[in-house]
Design a protein around this motif. Structure first.
Motif, short mmCIF file in Angstrom:
data_model
loop_
_atom_site.label_atom_id
_atom_site.label_comp_id
_atom_site.label_asym_id
_atom_site.label_seq_id
_atom_site.Cartn_x
_atom_site.Cartn_y
_atom_site.Cartn_z
N TRP A 52 -16.57 -57.54 37.31
CA TRP A 52 -16.74 -57.98 35.93
C TRP A 52 -16.72 -56.78 34.99
O TRP A 52 -17.22 -55.71 35.33
N THR A 53 -16.18 -56.98 33.79
CA THR A 53 -16.20 -55.96 32.76
C THR A 53 -16.86 -56.54 31.52
O THR A 53 -16.47 -57.62 31.04
N SER A 54 -17.88 -55.83 31.02
CA SER A 54 -18.62 -56.29 29.84
C SER A 54 -17.84 -55.97 28.57
O SER A 54 -16.89 -55.18 28.60
N PRO A 55 -18.27 -56.52 27.45
CA PRO A 55 -17.60 -56.21 26.18
C PRO A 55 -17.67 -54.73 25.82
O PRO A 55 -16.87 -54.23 25.05
N HIS A 56 -18.63 -54.00 26.40
CA HIS A 56 -18.79 -52.58 26.11
C HIS A 56 -18.13 -51.69 27.16
O HIS A 56 -18.31 -50.48 27.16
N GLY A 57 -17.38 -52.31 28.09
CA GLY A 57 -16.64 -51.54 29.07
C GLY A 57 -17.41 -51.22 30.35
O GLY A 57 -16.89 -50.52 31.20
N HIS A 58 -18.63 -51.72 30.48
CA HIS A 58 -19.39 -51.51 31.72
C HIS A 58 -18.83 -52.43 32.80
O HIS A 58 -18.43 -53.56 32.53
N THR A 59 -18.79 -51.93 34.03
CA THR A 59 -18.23 -52.69 35.14
C THR A 59 -19.31 -53.01 36.15
O THR A 59 -20.15 -52.17 36.47
N TYR A 60 -19.28 -54.24 36.66
CA TYR A 60 -20.25 -54.72 37.63
C TYR A 60 -19.52 -55.37 38.79
O TYR A 60 -18.49 -56.01 38.59
N GLN A 61 -20.06 -55.22 39.97
CA GLN A 61 -19.48 -55.86 41.15
C GLN A 61 -20.47 -56.88 41.68
O GLN A 61 -21.67 -56.60 41.79
N VAL A 62 -19.95 -58.07 42.01
CA VAL A 62 -20.75 -59.14 42.59
C VAL A 62 -20.26 -59.36 44.00
O VAL A 62 -19.07 -59.62 44.23
N THR A 63 -21.17 -59.22 44.96
CA THR A 63 -20.86 -59.41 46.37
C THR A 63 -21.72 -60.55 46.90
O THR A 63 -22.65 -61.00 46.21
N PRO A 64 -21.48 -61.02 48.11
CA PRO A 64 -22.34 -62.07 48.67
C PRO A 64 -23.80 -61.65 48.80
O PRO A 64 -24.69 -62.50 48.86
N THR A 65 -24.06 -60.35 48.80
CA THR A 65 -25.45 -59.88 48.97
C THR A 65 -26.09 -59.43 47.68
O THR A 65 -27.25 -59.03 47.69
N GLY A 66 -25.38 -59.48 46.56
CA GLY A 66 -25.99 -59.10 45.29
C GLY A 66 -25.03 -58.47 44.31
O GLY A 66 -23.83 -58.41 44.54
N SER A 67 -25.59 -58.02 43.18
CA SER A 67 -24.80 -57.44 42.10
C SER A 67 -25.24 -56.01 41.85
O SER A 67 -26.39 -55.66 42.08
N HIS A 68 -24.30 -55.20 41.39
CA HIS A 68 -24.64 -53.83 41.02
C HIS A 68 -23.62 -53.30 40.01
O HIS A 68 -22.49 -53.75 39.96
N GLU A 69 -24.08 -52.34 39.19
CA GLU A 69 -23.19 -51.70 38.24
C GLU A 69 -22.32 -50.69 39.00
O GLU A 69 -22.78 -49.99 39.88
N VAL A 70 -21.05 -50.65 38.63
CA VAL A 70 -20.11 -49.70 39.23
C VAL A 70 -20.12 -48.47 38.35
O VAL A 70 -19.93 -48.55 37.14
N ARG A 71 -20.36 -47.34 38.94
CA ARG A 71 -20.45 -46.09 38.17
C ARG A 71 -19.26 -45.21 38.41
O ARG A 71 -18.65 -45.20 39.37
#
Length: 121
Positions: free
Chosen positions: A102-121
């Motif tokens: 996922w990419t937020s309106p501010h350009g932050h990226t997040y990954q969603v996996t079967p075990t949870g979510s985290h910000e991609v750095r």
């Protein structure tokens, strides 16, 4: 007792209509057990099925592209997050390994996996 046929979770058939047939609906909800928006845990059975790449119905004279409705282009989103994505404030894609980026309106990226979510750095 109701006996249901076996559902092949690797099935990749496509249909040329907006709404997926029952087998495809079940496949996507079994594959993704919850809303695929970062940190959302809403059960997929209470979610909308979203076309990851926007569905183009075309016109009567020029129908949209074939094969838009397929398991790889569908994901469960709760109504709130479906509206968030549709309003184009967020965007996402389904990665080949089945995770979501996922990419937020501010350009932050997040990954969603079967075990949870985290910000991609």
């Amino acid at each position: 007792m109701t006996i249901l046929p076996v559902l092949d979770l690797a099935r990749t058939d496509v249909v040329d209509q907006h709404d997926p047939p029952p087998w495809m609906d079940d496949l996507v909800r079994l594959r993704d057990r919850h809303c695929v928006f970062p940190w959302c845990e809403r059960d997929s059975r209470s979610c909308d099925l979203d076309h990851i790449n926007r569905y183009d119905p075309g016109t009567a004279d020029d129908p949209g592209p074939p094969g838009q409705t397929r398991p790889e282009n569908l994901a469960p989103l709760c109504r709130r997050h479906h509206r968030t994505k549709t309003a184009r404030r967020w965007s996402y894609l389904r990665d080949p390994d089945g995770t979501y980026t996922w990419t937020s309106p501010h350009g932050h990226t997040y990954q969603v996996t079967p075990t949870g979510s985290h910000e991609v750095r």
